[in-house]
Design a protein around this motif. Structure first.
Motif, PDB file in Angstrom:
ATOM      1  N   ARG A 481      -5.965   6.647  -8.703  1.00 14.82           N
ATOM      2  CA  ARG A 481      -7.072   5.312  -8.574  1.00 14.82           C
ATOM      3  C   ARG A 481      -8.004   5.562  -9.214  1.00 14.82           C
ATOM      4  O   ARG A 481      -8.611   4.918  -9.230  1.00 14.82           O
ATOM      5  N   ILE A 482      -8.321   6.682  -9.544  1.00 11.82           N
ATOM      6  CA  ILE A 482      -9.628   7.566 -10.636  1.00 11.82           C
ATOM      7  C   ILE A 482      -9.874   6.390 -11.725  1.00 11.82           C
ATOM      8  O   ILE A 482     -10.672   5.820 -12.381  1.00 11.82           O
ATOM      9  N   TYR A 483      -8.748   6.007 -12.324  1.00 13.47           N
ATOM     10  CA  TYR A 483      -8.282   5.285 -13.695  1.00 13.47           C
ATOM     11  C   TYR A 483      -7.915   3.857 -13.446  1.00 13.47           C
ATOM     12  O   TYR A 483      -6.125   4.786 -12.419  1.00 13.47           O
ATOM     13  N   ASP A 484      -7.459   3.073 -13.695  1.00 12.67           N
ATOM     14  CA  ASP A 484      -6.550   2.430 -13.977  1.00 12.67           C
ATOM     15  C   ASP A 484      -5.524   2.449 -15.031  1.00 12.67           C
ATOM     16  O   ASP A 484      -6.111   2.912 -16.730  1.00 12.67           O
ATOM     17  N   PRO A 485      -4.750   2.584 -15.630  1.00 13.49           N
ATOM     18  CA  PRO A 485      -3.629   2.280 -16.627  1.00 13.49           C
ATOM     19  C   PRO A 485      -3.711   1.288 -17.615  1.00 13.49           C
ATOM     20  O   PRO A 485      -3.802   0.270 -17.384  1.00 13.49           O
ATOM     21  N   VAL A 486      -3.871   1.127 -18.898  1.00 19.63           N
ATOM     22  CA  VAL A 486      -3.917   0.112 -19.773  1.00 19.63           C
ATOM     23  C   VAL A 486      -2.809  -0.199 -20.152  1.00 19.63           C
ATOM     24  O   VAL A 486      -2.491  -1.617 -20.895  1.00 19.63           O
ATOM     25  N   GLU A 487      -0.888   0.481 -19.825  1.00 15.71           N
ATOM     26  CA  GLU A 487      -0.363  -0.091 -20.184  1.00 15.71           C
ATOM     27  C   GLU A 487       0.502   0.597 -18.462  1.00 15.71           C
ATOM     28  O   GLU A 487       0.657   1.467 -18.356  1.00 15.71           O
ATOM     29  N   GLY A 488       1.938  -0.414 -17.877  1.00 14.31           N
ATOM     30  CA  GLY A 488       2.664   0.205 -17.200  1.00 14.31           C
ATOM     31  C   GLY A 488       2.306  -0.372 -16.123  1.00 14.31           C
ATOM     32  O   GLY A 488       1.386  -1.015 -15.756  1.00 14.31           O
ATOM     33  N   GLU A 489       3.175   0.495 -15.019  1.00 15.11           N
ATOM     34  CA  GLU A 489       2.992  -0.068 -13.225  1.00 15.11           C
ATOM     35  C   GLU A 489       3.143   1.849 -12.896  1.00 15.11           C
ATOM     36  O   GLU A 489       3.976   2.259 -13.623  1.00 15.11           O
ATOM     37  N   ILE A 490       2.541   1.903 -11.827  1.00 11.31           N
ATOM     38  CA  ILE A 490       2.701   2.891 -11.082  1.00 11.31           C
ATOM     39  C   ILE A 490       2.891   2.177  -9.842  1.00 11.31           C
ATOM     40  O   ILE A 490       2.198   1.204  -9.134  1.00 11.31           O
ATOM     41  N   LEU A 491       4.070   3.024  -9.097  1.00 12.98           N
ATOM     42  CA  LEU A 491       4.728   2.786  -8.195  1.00 12.98           C
ATOM     43  C   LEU A 491       4.108   3.568  -6.865  1.00 12.98           C
ATOM     44  O   LEU A 491       4.317   4.518  -6.910  1.00 12.98           O
ATOM     45  N   ILE A 492       3.506   2.867  -5.498  1.00 11.57           N
ATOM     46  CA  ILE A 492       3.538   4.079  -4.579  1.00 11.57           C
ATOM     47  C   ILE A 492       4.491   3.805  -3.395  1.00 11.57           C
ATOM     48  O   ILE A 492       4.401   2.318  -2.828  1.00 11.57           O
ATOM     49  N   ASP A 493       5.463   4.599  -3.141  1.00  9.04           N
ATOM     50  CA  ASP A 493       6.771   3.663  -2.316  1.00  9.04           C
ATOM     51  C   ASP A 493       6.576   2.347  -2.131  1.00  9.04           C
ATOM     52  O   ASP A 493       7.303   1.187  -1.821  1.00  9.04           O
ATOM     53  N   GLY A 494       7.146   2.489  -4.212  1.00 11.39           N
ATOM     54  CA  GLY A 494       8.141   1.029  -4.129  1.00 11.39           C
ATOM     55  C   GLY A 494       6.788   0.022  -4.960  1.00 11.39           C
ATOM     56  O   GLY A 494       7.590  -1.369  -4.742  1.00 11.39           O
ATOM     57  N   ARG A 495       6.004  -0.142  -4.285  1.00 13.02           N
ATOM     58  CA  ARG A 495       4.809  -0.976  -4.621  1.00 13.02           C
ATOM     59  C   ARG A 495       3.392  -0.521  -5.885  1.00 13.02           C
ATOM     60  O   ARG A 495       3.497   0.771  -5.468  1.00 13.02           O
ATOM     61  N   ASP A 496       3.719  -1.424  -5.859  1.00  9.98           N
ATOM     62  CA  ASP A 496       2.248  -1.448  -6.932  1.00  9.98           C
ATOM     63  C   ASP A 496       0.995  -1.048  -6.894  1.00  9.98           C
ATOM     64  O   ASP A 496       0.212  -1.734  -5.641  1.00  9.98           O
ATOM     65  N   ILE A 497       0.362  -0.181  -7.232  1.00  4.27           N
ATOM     66  CA  ILE A 497      -0.805   0.553  -6.289  1.00  4.27           C
ATOM     67  C   ILE A 497      -1.779   0.048  -6.520  1.00  4.27           C
ATOM     68  O   ILE A 497      -2.578   0.070  -6.204  1.00  4.27           O
ATOM     69  N   LYS A 498      -1.906  -1.148  -7.795  1.00  2.69           N
ATOM     70  CA  LYS A 498      -2.943  -1.703  -7.284  1.00  2.69           C
ATOM     71  C   LYS A 498      -3.514  -3.271  -6.655  1.00  2.69           C
ATOM     72  O   LYS A 498      -4.172  -3.321  -6.364  1.00  2.69           O
ATOM     73  N   THR A 499      -2.290  -3.360  -5.907  1.00  2.00           N
ATOM     74  CA  THR A 499      -1.890  -3.725  -4.770  1.00  2.00           C
ATOM     75  C   THR A 499      -3.399  -3.611  -3.646  1.00  2.00           C
ATOM     76  O   THR A 499      -2.478  -4.151  -2.615  1.00  2.00           O
ATOM     77  N   LEU A 500      -2.507  -2.045  -3.444  1.00  2.00           N
ATOM     78  CA  LEU A 500      -3.008  -1.289  -2.542  1.00  2.00           C
ATOM     79  C   LEU A 500      -4.414  -1.852  -2.022  1.00  2.00           C
ATOM     80  O   LEU A 500      -5.485  -0.865  -3.401  1.00  2.00           O
ATOM     81  N   LEU A 501      -4.964  -1.549  -0.653  1.00  2.00           N
ATOM     82  CA  LEU A 501      -6.594  -1.256  -0.388  1.00  2.00           C
ATOM     83  C   LEU A 501      -6.886   0.049  -0.999  1.00  2.00           C
ATOM     84  O   LEU A 501      -5.384   0.869  -0.373  1.00  2.00           O
ATOM     85  N   LEU A 502      -7.699   0.277  -1.529  1.00  2.00           N
ATOM     86  CA  LEU A 502      -8.323   1.859  -2.131  1.00  2.00           C
ATOM     87  C   LEU A 502      -8.251   2.396  -0.946  1.00  2.00           C
ATOM     88  O   LEU A 502      -8.635   4.137  -0.977  1.00  2.00           O
ATOM     89  N   ALA A 503      -8.651   2.428   0.002  1.00  2.00           N
ATOM     90  CA  ALA A 503      -9.621   3.014   0.993  1.00  2.00           C
ATOM     91  C   ALA A 503      -8.552   3.999   1.475  1.00  2.00           C
ATOM     92  O   ALA A 503      -8.710   4.163   1.816  1.00  2.00           O
ATOM     93  N   ASP A 504      -7.173   3.128   2.294  1.00  2.10           N
ATOM     94  CA  ASP A 504      -6.073   3.300   2.940  1.00  2.10           C
ATOM     95  C   ASP A 504      -5.792   3.987   2.093  1.00  2.10           C
ATOM     96  O   ASP A 504      -5.394   5.364   2.159  1.00  2.10           O
ATOM     97  N   LEU A 505      -4.984   3.790   0.512  1.00  4.22           N
ATOM     98  CA  LEU A 505      -4.926   4.302  -0.658  1.00  4.22           C
ATOM     99  C   LEU A 505      -4.814   6.310  -0.518  1.00  4.22           C
ATOM    100  O   LEU A 505      -4.667   7.202  -0.983  1.00  4.22           O
ATOM    101  N   ARG A 506      -6.283   6.207  -0.128  1.00  6.02           N
ATOM    102  CA  ARG A 506      -7.085   7.441  -1.223  1.00  6.02           C
ATOM    103  C   ARG A 506      -6.904   8.219   0.427  1.00  6.02           C
ATOM    104  O   ARG A 506      -7.192   9.488   0.197  1.00  6.02           O
TER     105      ARG A 506
END
Length: 721
Positions: A481-506
């Motif tokens: 998540r240095i950048y976010d896509p302009v289209e589409g979705e990225i899933l981490i363990d089946g969860r939308d990456i944008k919903t995850l706390l950034l500090a936790d993800l990184r």
């Protein structure tokens, strides 16, 4: 105490300059700086005159921020008392010129009475003369004590806002930091001439208030002095006009320092200050932003910077700022007081002569000369007042930006859900899925990725292969998540990456970028910052260096782990003799000798591309493979061209260590090389022209006999031929 001398340009002398030679070089300690001067006392003092910003804007919306600033400053240790004392000194000093003018008028009155009555009150004359001298001395004394109070006040304000700006900049993500509008906003907060925006506003507010008091008091006395002088208004007008022209001429002048004839150099050996400056560069320089963000280093660096700033205290100044502070201390001495007295003697001598020979003194001319001098001083004060009020608007705007920078919204929004829900799940890695993802870099019309879709299961080893510029690195940047896509979705363990706390993800991701950087800190800290929670554990740092293949060449460096690849604090020096090849253990660059120069930070011990990459890999090992010792683990390892600068043997050893030590974590590699690593991959993604062209295992793609198979065979033939 060392004396600072005027600069003069000269050709490098013969011989050499050795700071350790006590017979020819004088060493002076100035705070955290060491000044080395050639023993030579025949030069004058030079005091630099910084240019003044001349912007004329008024923003009423900035006043609440100024009030906020005042509350913050008053809350600092001892700053409330220092501000009150400074205000009292400023007011007292502003009244003294008017009082001095009154004493001068009284001297002329004594002369007038002596001419008229042929008698003089000698006691009164002595009291007035003594009062005149006392005023002059008092002005100098108050100025001296004002400097004493100003120095700690200025440093504490600067340190407070330095930490404020440091934290505000550290929290910015990559696309926000790269935004030109944000860069302009940040530039408004930078310190100028060794000061700070907040201190400049404090100075301006004090100046406006005290100059106003000074002008009102002088006008009152001036009116009394001109009473009965018919020529007074005319002379006053002419003096005012003359002063205005002189002032405008001075404003057009460019004040430049002269050049120096003597030798000197300055350096600092304070490790805490050097680390502070190194951390500033980590936060300030765009080249470090991705690793700062992906490594979740903002809070750690802020805490370290706060601790170091407290430890260094008021001495956290660059050389020029330190130099000015010590110059100010030299201005108050017996010689200065004597100069004041001598400057006042001519007027006193004139008065005494008038008493002895009243018939020969043109009283009206003497009075009007006093009026002219007073009007000239008044005019300069008035023009300075106009200048000060004219710059207030821009300064208020800068204060607003200083506080608004702390609230700049990041362009990559934070999520709200913790990740993972159970830390135990990280032991088997995490899954990564791209669903029709497209991305363009800010300011570009070209797609870096277009309609990319793939799935990597927990614990799998995935290798993305393709030519340079095909989009491999972009995939890793989107996952972290240095950048976010302009289209589409990225899933981490089946969860939308944008919903995850950034500090936790990184915190759960370890990443080594292709365009990695090395921080302007020691080698030890460059590795340790891979996992700030273990930065105190030297055994873990050495283990990471071993795993990254950097252990051997680090041992060969004179300072080992404590070596600075790039020293973040510059050395200062005068033009040095041509025989001086090194200074303070660092090479001298004669192309940069320009009067009072600064030695540009250089690699103390330049490393090869392979060695630099091994350091970067060691930092990644510190984070990804030693995380078991900390409270949080890493479940996803991202490596972007980790062996691009390594020879084949080092590459093979690196891949073997990574495969053996990753455990069950998910690992994602990008590479333009097709080799041993690709054969062990659970899934291969061949990317070209910003999209995934083929996906599968090594054997599956060879059987498909597509583009991957063609490139594999080409590279294999290169090794067989």
């Amino acid at each position: 105490m060392a004396r600072f001398r005027k600069y003069r340009r000269s050709q490098p002398k013969k011989g050499s300059f050795d700071p350790d030679d006590e017979t020819t070089v004088k060493h002076t300690k100035l705070g955290i700086w060491d000044l080395y001067e050639e023993i030579d006392s025949g030069h004058e003092t030079y005091i630099p005159v910084p240019p003044k910003l001349e912007e004329y804007w008024q923003y009423a919306e900035s006043l609440p921020y100024v009030w906020h600033m005042m509350k913050d400053i008053l809350a600092l240790e001892n700053c409330r008392v220092l501000l009150i004392l400074l205000g009292m000194l400023q007011v007292s000093q502003s009244l003294l010129p008017a009082l001095s003018l009154w004493f001068s008028s009284q001297l002329l009155t004594i002369v007038q009475v002596a001419v008229d009555t042929r008698a003089v009150d000698k006691q009164f004359l002595l009291r007035i003369a003594a009062g005149r001298i006392a005023c002059a001395i008092a002005i100098r004394v108050l100025s001296h004590y004002k400097t004493i109070i100003t120095s700690p006040l200025q440093r504490r304000i600067k340190q407070f806002y330095s930490l404020h700006i440091f934290h505000a900049m550290a929290r910015l993500d990559v696309p926000t930091f790269e935004d030109t509008a944000v860069q302009r906003q940040l530039e408004a907060t930078y310190t100028r001439f060794g000061s700070s925006v907040a201190w400049e506003v404090i100075q301006t507010l004090f100046s406006v208030a005290t100059v106003a008091v000074q002008l009102v008091s002088q006008v009152s006395v001036l009116v009394a002095v001109m009473h009965g002088q018919a020529e007074g208004p005319l002379i006053s007008s002419l003096a005012l006009l003359q002063t205005v022209f002189e002032y405008m001429s001075m404003k057009r002048m460019i004040v430049q320092p002269g050049n120096r004839k003597y030798l000197w150099a300055a350096t600092t050996k304070n490790e805490d200050y050097i680390r502070m400056e190194g951390m500033k560069r980590v936060v300030n320089d765009n080249e470090h932003r991705k690793e700062l963000v992906a490594g979740n280093l903002a809070e750690y660096l802020t805490d370290q910077y706060r601790r170091l700033a407290k430890k260094v205290g008021d001495n956290a100044m660059d050389f020029n700022e330190t130099k000015r502070m010590y110059e100010n201390r030299l201005r108050m001495n017996a010689s200065a007081v004597l100069q004041v007295i001598l400057r006042e003697l001519p007027l006193i001598a004139f008065s005494l002569r008038a008493v002895q020979y009243p018939a020969s003194i043109p009283l009206s001319l003497a009075s009007l000369n006093l009026i002219r001098e007073t009007v000239s001083n008044f005019s300069y004060g008035l023009l300075d007042f106009v200048d000060a009020t004219g710059s207030i608007g821009q300064q208020l705007s800068d204060i607003r930006k200083l506080y608004e920078v702390d609230a700049i919204p990041n362009k990559v929004p934070d999520g709200s859900e913790p990740f993972p829900e159970n830390d135990k799940t990280l032991e088997s890695g995490v899954s990564v899925e791209f669903r029709n993802v497209s991305f363009k870099y800010p300011g570009s019309d070209k797609f870096a990725l277009r309609h990319v879709s793939f799935y990597i299961g927990p614990g799998q080893l995935c290798v993305i292969v393709g030519s340079n510029g095909s989009g491999k690195s972009t995939i890793l940047k989107l996952i972290s998540r240095i950048y976010d896509p302009v289209e589409g979705e990225i899933l981490i363990d089946g969860r939308d990456i944008k919903t995850l706390l950034l500090a936790d993800l990184r915190r759960r991701i370890s990443v080594l970028f292709q365009d990695y950087t090395h921080f302007p800190l020691s080698i030890k800290e460059n590795i340790a910052l891979g996992n700030p929670e273990l930065a105190h554990d030297e055994d873990k740092i050495r283990e990471a260096a071993r795993l990254g293949g950097a252990e051997e060449f680090i041992k060969e460096l004179p300072e080992g782990m404590d070596t600075y690849l790039t020293r973040p604090v510059r050395d200062y020096y005068a033009p040095l003799p041509e025989g001086t090849k090194t200074l303070f253990g660092r090479s001298v660059d004669y192309t940069r000798l320009r009067g009072m120069g600064r030695m540009k930070p250089r690699d103390s011990f330049p490393l090869s591309g392979g060695q630099m990459q091994r350091l970067a890999v060691s930092r990644t090992f510190m984070r990804s493979l030693l995380s078991e010792a900390s409270d949080t683990g890493v479940g996803l390892l991202l490596f972007d061209e980790p062996s691009a600068s390594l020879d084949p043997t080092a590459e093979h050893d690196l891949f073997e260590r990574l495969r053996q030590l990753r455990g069950h974590k998910t690992m994602l590699f990008s590479s333009h090389r097709f080799g041993n690593l690709t054969r062990h991959a659970d899934i291969l993604l061949y990317i070209n022209d910003s999209s995934i062209k083929e996906a599968g295992t090594h054997e599956e793609l060879l059987k498909r006999d597509g583009e991957y198979a063609r490139i594999w065979n080409l590279q294999a033939q290169a090794f067989l031929s």
